[in-house]
Design a protein around this motif. Structure first.
Motif: not given
Length: 185
Positions: A49-64, A162-175
């Motif tokens: 359930v969760s990894v596919p949702l995170m993968a849609a936003r951050h990519g499968l490799r990063a989410a997994g 995992a979701a928090y860390r992915l969003e945090r990394k995305a926020a760091a690369t997107t001003p």
């Protein structure tokens, strides 16, 4: 009004007798407590359930990878706490796996709001609560509930982390994105 009154009466908690509490405990243990499929279903939930949702936003490799890392951290923390004699039936934010204050605050806020609900209990609340005091089947049901509860702790906290860390990394690369919570008025 008659239907509303009857509904309200049905929704009131009624103290069950010891026989019915024991019967509900037996039902829980039979259908969930001893079922390997129940455990496998719980263990697979974040990955299905969760990894596919995170993968849609951050990519499968990063989410997994992030989910695997967070799951391992939470599992090691619970194991180390158990080895040290801790009570792992209650989730403790001081288990040492949260990297910084932001992660600690995020998990605490989600726990406080009930978004991460780690109090897994089966449908029959009397069995989870142990029924009436001194009842052997109630203690046995609580013991049987230990493994599903630990699974839920790992699933829910690791998914949030995992979701928090992915969003945090995305926020760091997107001003334009900010992962810091807004100040409350």
């Amino acid at each position: 009004n008659e239907l509303t009154e009857r509904f309200m009466i049905d929704m009131e908690f009624q103290e069950a007798n010891r026989f019915l509490v024991g019967l509900s405990n037996l039902s829980y243990m039979t259908y969930l407590g001893f079922s390997p499929s129940f455990y496998l279903t719980n263990l697979s939930q974040p990955w299905v359930v969760s990894v596919p949702l995170m993968a849609a936003r951050h990519g499968l490799r990063a989410a997994g990878a992030e989910m695997l890392k967070a799951t391992g951290e939470v599992m090691r923390a619970l194991k180390n706490d158990w080895i040290k004699g801790g009570k792992t039936t209650e989730f403790d934010l001081d288990l040492g796996f949260l990297k910084d204050e932001g992660e600690r605050r995020m998990v605490q806020e989600l726990l406080d709001k009930g978004i991460i609900d780690i109090t897994i209990e089966h449908d029959l609340g009397t069995a989870a609560a142990g029924g009436s005091p001194g009842q052997g089947t109630g203690r046995f049901a609580r013991t049987m509930n230990f493994v599903p509860r630990q699974t839920e702790i790992v699933n829910r906290v690791a998914t949030a982390l995992a979701a928090y860390r992915l969003e945090r990394k995305a926020a760091a690369t997107t001003p334009s994105l900010s992962w810091e919570p807004k100040a409350r008025a």
